[in-house]
Design a protein around this motif. Structure first.
Motif, short mmCIF file in Angstrom:
data_model
loop_
_atom_site.label_atom_id
_atom_site.label_comp_id
_atom_site.label_asym_id
_atom_site.label_seq_id
_atom_site.Cartn_x
_atom_site.Cartn_y
_atom_site.Cartn_z
N SER A 1 -37.30 10.28 60.69
CA SER A 1 -37.53 11.54 61.39
C SER A 1 -36.65 12.65 60.87
CB SER A 1 -37.31 11.35 62.89
OG SER A 1 -35.97 10.92 63.14
N HIS A 2 -35.71 12.31 59.97
CA HIS A 2 -34.86 13.36 59.41
C HIS A 2 -35.64 14.24 58.42
CE1 HIS A 2 -31.29 11.84 61.35
NE2 HIS A 2 -31.49 10.65 60.84
N TYR A 3 -36.75 13.72 57.89
CA TYR A 3 -37.59 14.51 56.98
C TYR A 3 -38.86 14.89 57.72
CZ TYR A 3 -40.07 16.24 52.92
OH TYR A 3 -40.74 17.06 52.04
N ILE A 4 -39.13 16.20 57.76
CA ILE A 4 -40.37 16.70 58.34
C ILE A 4 -40.96 17.72 57.37
CG2 ILE A 4 -41.46 17.90 60.26
CD1 ILE A 4 -39.24 16.90 62.07
N GLY A 5 -42.16 17.44 56.91
CA GLY A 5 -42.89 18.37 56.06
C GLY A 5 -44.11 18.87 56.79
N ARG A 6 -44.84 19.77 56.12
CA ARG A 6 -46.03 20.32 56.79
C ARG A 6 -46.97 20.94 55.78
NH1 ARG A 6 -46.08 25.70 54.95
NH2 ARG A 6 -44.38 26.95 55.76
N PHE A 7 -48.23 21.06 56.21
CA PHE A 7 -49.25 21.80 55.48
C PHE A 7 -49.81 22.81 56.47
CE2 PHE A 7 -53.85 22.06 54.15
CZ PHE A 7 -53.63 22.84 53.03
N ALA A 8 -49.86 24.09 56.08
CA ALA A 8 -50.19 25.15 57.04
C ALA A 8 -51.25 26.08 56.48
CB ALA A 8 -48.92 25.92 57.41
N LEU B 1 -51.79 17.85 49.13
CA LEU B 1 -51.44 16.54 48.59
C LEU B 1 -49.96 16.48 48.21
CD1 LEU B 1 -52.41 13.73 47.67
CD2 LEU B 1 -52.94 14.75 45.44
N GLY B 2 -49.46 17.54 47.57
CA GLY B 2 -48.06 17.55 47.18
C GLY B 2 -47.13 17.44 48.38
N SER B 3 -47.43 18.19 49.44
CA SER B 3 -46.58 18.13 50.63
C SER B 3 -46.71 16.78 51.33
CB SER B 3 -46.92 19.28 51.59
OG SER B 3 -48.25 19.18 52.07
N TYR B 4 -47.92 16.23 51.34
CA TYR B 4 -48.16 14.91 51.95
C TYR B 4 -47.37 13.83 51.21
CZ TYR B 4 -50.75 10.67 53.27
OH TYR B 4 -51.10 9.41 53.69
N GLU C 1 -38.32 20.55 54.92
CA GLU C 1 -38.67 20.93 53.55
C GLU C 1 -40.09 21.46 53.52
OE1 GLU C 1 -37.39 19.06 49.48
OE2 GLU C 1 -39.13 17.93 50.23
N ILE C 2 -40.27 22.59 52.84
CA ILE C 2 -41.57 23.22 52.74
C ILE C 2 -42.07 23.06 51.31
CG2 ILE C 2 -42.80 25.43 52.81
CD1 ILE C 2 -40.83 26.25 55.05
N VAL C 3 -43.21 22.40 51.17
CA VAL C 3 -43.86 22.22 49.86
C VAL C 3 -45.14 23.03 49.88
CG1 VAL C 3 -44.78 20.55 48.22
CG2 VAL C 3 -42.89 19.89 49.74
N ARG C 4 -45.24 24.01 48.99
CA ARG C 4 -46.39 24.91 49.00
C ARG C 4 -46.59 25.47 47.60
NH1 ARG C 4 -43.59 29.66 52.75
NH2 ARG C 4 -41.95 30.27 51.31
N GLY C 5 -47.58 26.34 47.43
CA GLY C 5 -47.91 26.87 46.12
C GLY C 5 -46.94 27.94 45.64
N ALA C 6 -46.90 28.10 44.31
CA ALA C 6 -45.97 29.06 43.71
C ALA C 6 -46.31 30.50 44.04
CB ALA C 6 -45.95 28.86 42.19
N HIS D 1 -40.63 10.11 51.39
CA HIS D 1 -39.37 10.13 52.13
C HIS D 1 -39.48 9.38 53.45
CE1 HIS D 1 -38.26 13.36 49.31
NE2 HIS D 1 -37.01 13.14 49.69
N ARG D 2 -40.61 8.68 53.67
CA ARG D 2 -40.88 7.99 54.94
C ARG D 2 -40.72 8.96 56.10
NH1 ARG D 2 -37.48 4.49 52.39
NH2 ARG D 2 -35.84 4.75 53.97
N GLY D 3 -41.16 10.18 55.87
CA GLY D 3 -40.99 11.23 56.87
C GLY D 3 -42.26 11.54 57.63
N ILE D 4 -42.19 12.61 58.37
CA ILE D 4 -43.30 13.10 59.20
C ILE D 4 -44.02 14.21 58.44
CG2 ILE D 4 -43.80 14.38 61.33
CD1 ILE D 4 -41.38 12.90 62.57
N TRP D 5 -45.34 14.21 58.53
CA TRP D 5 -46.16 15.25 57.89
C TRP D 5 -47.03 15.91 58.95
CZ3 TRP D 5 -51.52 15.76 56.03
CH2 TRP D 5 -51.67 16.82 55.12
#
Length: 298
Positions: free
Chosen positions: A4-11, A27-30, A187-192, A36-40
Motif C-alpha cells: 500500500s506504500h505504492y499507489i499509482g493511477r490512470f486519469a 499500460l505503463g502506469s498499470y 507516483e504519477i506515470v503519464r505521457g510526455a 511494485h505490488r502496489g495499488i492502481w
C-alpha cells in the motif's frame, strides 16, 4: 500481496474513446504499479463539460476492462469533487496565496503571452474573474524517474497560473493536485505531453504543504505526420477485437521483452508476464511509430 506504500493511477478525460496513445499511458502506469505490488486507481477527469463526449466515460472503463487493466477500489469522478476543490481554493485565499484576475487573453497576448501579474495587487472581487495562484516559490526543475532532471521554462514556472477559470470551471492543475493528494498517489506515470505543467503542480503541492509524488513521463506515440496521437487528431479508437496483439504492440513500444508464444496466453497471463518482466530502464525516452495494430500479428 499489495504494497500500500505504492499507489499509482490512470486519469483519462471523457473527451473520447481510448486510442493507442492512451493505452501506452494506461499500460505503463498499470505495469509500474503492479511491478511494485502496489495499488492502481482509475480516476475520470470530467470537470470540463464542454469537452466531454456523452457516454465516453463508460466506454473508457469498458475498454480498460477489455484490455485486462483492472483497477483497485472505486472510480473517482472529478465531477463529484467540487466541494474539495472549493475548500482548496478557500484555503489558498485565506492564506493570501491567490487573487482574482480580470485580464483577458487578448491583454495577456499583448504582453508576450506570459501573464505579468497585472491584477496581483488590485484586489478585484470574484465577479467575471479567474483565480490565479501567487507564485512565490517557482519550481524550476524536477527529477523524472525515467528522464532524469528536467529543466522548466523559467517564465512559465514563475507565472501566476490560473487555478479557477473565469467561466466557473476548476482548472486542471488544481483538481489533479487535490485529487492525487486525496487518493494518496505516490507516483504519477503519464505521457510526455504533460511534462510542462508538472512544475506548476509541484509548486501547488508546496503551497499546500503536501508531499509531491514521483513522476514518470512516457514517450508519446506519433502518427505518420509526426503529431501526437490524440482525440483532437482523430486517432482511431482501440480495436474491440482480440486485445493481445495490441498489448504486444504497446509492450514493444515501451521497450519491453516480446513473447513469441503470446498466442497461447490469455490476456491475464500476458499481463502477468509483462508485470514480472517490467523494466523501466528499457523504456525509451522518445519513440515515433505509426501504430497500425499489426506488428504483433506478423
Amino acid at each position: 500481496m499489495s504494497d500500500s506504500h505504492y499507489i499509482g493511477r490512470f486519469a483519462p478525460s471523457p473527451s473520447g474513446e481510448l486510442h493507442f496513445g492512451s493505452l501506452i499511458a494506461a499500460l505503463g502506469s498499470y505495469l509500474q504499479a503492479r511491478a511494485h505490488r502496489g495499488i492502481w486507481r482509475v480516476r475520470i477527469e470530467d470537470i470540463d463539460p464542454p469537452r466531454e463526449v456523452p457516454g465516453a466515460a463508460d466506454t473508457i472503463l469498458r475498454q480498460l476492462e477489455h484490455y485486462g487493466l483492472h483497477w483497485d477500489g472505486d472510480i473517482l469522478w472529478q465531477s463529484q469533487r467540487h466541494d474539495a476543490y472549493r475548500e482548496a481554493l478557500a484555503w489558498l485565499h485565506q492564506q493570501d496565496l491567490s487573487y482574482y484576475c480580470t485580464c483577458t487573453r487578448a491583454r495577456i497576448q499583448s504582453v508576450g503571452g506570459i501573464y505579468d501579474g497585472h491584477c496581483r495587487e488590485l484586489r478585484h472581487g470574484p465577479e467575471q474573474a479567474a483565480v490565479r495562484i501567487k507564485q512565490h516559490h517557482p519550481v524550476l526543475q524536477f527529477t523524472d524517474q525515467l528522464r532524469g532532471v528536467i529543466q522548466a521554462d523559467p517564465q512559465l514556472a514563475r507565472e501566476d497560473f490560473i487555478i479557477h477559470r473565469r467561466d466557473g470551471l476548476f482548472a486542471y492543475n488544481l483538481a489533479v493536485v487535490v485529487d492525487d493528494h486525496f487518493q494518496g498517489v505516490t507516483e504519477i506515470v503519464r505521457g510526455a505531453d504533460l511534462i510542462e505543467p508538472t512544475v506548476r503542480q509541484i509548486s501547488l503541492y508546496q503551497q499546500f504543504g503536501w508531499q509531491a509524488p514521483d513522476y514518470i513521463h512516457l514517450p508519446l506515440a506519433l502518427n505518420e505526420q509526426g503529431a501526437k496521437l490524440s482525440k483532437q487528431n482523430h486517432a482511431p479508437a482501440l480495436p474491440n477485437g482480440d486485445p493481445r496483439p495490441v498489448l504486444i504492440d504497446a509492450l514493444r513500444f515501451l521497450g519491453q521483452p516480446s513473447y513469441n508464444d503470446w498466442r497461447d496466453m490469455s490476456v491475464a497471463q500476458l499481463l502477468q508476464f509483462a508485470v514480472a518482466n517490467w523494466d523501466l530502464t528499457r523504456v525509451p525516452e522518445q519513440v515515433s511509430i505509426n501504430p497500425a495494430f499489426s506488428n504483433a500479428s506478423c
